[in-house]
Write a protein that holds these residues in place. Structure first.
Motif: not given
Length: 322
Positions: A308, A312, A315
């Motif tokens: 990732q 964030a 992913s």
């Protein structure tokens, strides 16, 4: 470029018949609430508009996934293993697969997509640029059980499912699709899949309600396609695009909302719309890493590794049948 001029390019046309589009549209508009499948977004114009969406500043998924592939492509290729057959589900733009092909160098590449001409063009160009690569483009609906051409069924297999397209399916449907992919790749196969992560609703809202209105055009193009291919009479000016994050269900919802009453005819069927009534055109589920791993486990797929970005946002998971 003609496919017959390229000995390494093979096109397998398993495209659903036009009446499938017809019957699905009629059935969806008869439901309460009304809905249409997002798989029908991608006619030629829709594919062009989606490609434009991926370049918008608000739309983070595509550039973030490409960055992950560029940064970790060698590691991903090591996890998948090379010299076999690589499927790509929902091939669309070839930007991501080119990064992976350069790292993986498979013997055979088999993109699968429902949109015939964009698939033919993209896969043919890859075959032209990679004469050492055997390309088998498969035009079919991967959301339904797949009957693969025999020429690609017997090789050692892995699959690439980019773009967080898994999020377009409700959890039960997503689980079923993942099971089918597991069956395609076999017990020794690997699946590399892009998954959009949960984040601030404001970031999600901006991504699906861009300031240039391209996503609105993309959504409305579905009605234009129905008018053109099914001889319908939707008044596109009397519908507006609406997208919002449903926090309870963890998904973005896209709708086309009637701004005025109208009566729409499609092949003898009549549909009455009231002002404010919507057609639900797409869901895009967002996951935490743990939520997606749990969904994959229900489908018989174990997580081997996750990549990732630093923020964030997105992913990429490598999964293997259990």
């Amino acid at each position: 470029m003609m496919e017959t001029a390229l000995p390494n390019f093979h096109f397998h046309d398993l495209h659903p018949e036009p009446e499938d589009f017809h019957s699905d549209v009629i059935a969806g508009l008869r439901q309460t609430p009304r809905q249409l499948s997002p798989k029908f977004f991608y006619d030629e114009r829709g594919s062009q508009l989606f490609d434009a969406i991926t370049r918008l500043p608000e739309y983070y998924p595509t550039r973030t996934e490409i960055d992950l592939l560029q940064r970790h492509g060698e590691d991903m290729a090591d996890m998948l293993g090379n010299d076999g057959l690589l499927f790509e589900l929902g091939s669309g733009s070839d930007t991501k697969i080119r990064v992976l092909l350069d790292a993986l160098q498979p013997q055979t590449y088999a993109p699968i997509d429902i949109s015939r001409e964009p698939l033919r063009l993209s896969a043919g160009t890859i075959a032209e640029d990679h004469p050492e690569l055997e390309v088998h483009a498969i035009c079919t609906d991967y959301s339904k059980p797949l009957a693969l051409p025999g020429v690609v069924a017997a090789k050692r297999r892995s699959a690439f499912f980019p773009g967080s397209s898994i999020g377009n399916f409700d959890p039960g449907q997503a689980c079923d699709l993942l099971r089918r992919i597991a069956n395609i790749i076999g017990p020794e196969g690997r699946l590399l899949i892009g998954v959009d992560l949960k984040k601030a609703p404001s970031r999600l809202h901006a991504a699906y309600n861009d300031s240039e209105g391209v996503t609105a055009q993309f959504n409305l193009n579905l009605l234009a396609r129905i008018n053109r291919e099914l001889d319908a009479d939707f008044d596109l000016a009397a519908f507006r695009h609406e997208a919002f994050y449903n926090a309870q269900l963890g998904r973005i919802e896209m709708h086309l909302v009637a701004t005025a009453p109208q009566r729409v005819r499609i092949d003898g069927c009549c549909f009455e719309f009231q002002a404010g009534e919507s057609i639900h055109t797409e869901n895009s589920y967002k996951f935490s890493v743990e939520e997606f791993q749990a969904l994959a486990a229900q489908a018989g797929l174990a997580s081997l590794r996750v990549w990732q970005d630093d923020d964030a946002l997105f992913s990429v998971h490598c999964l293997q049948p259990i």
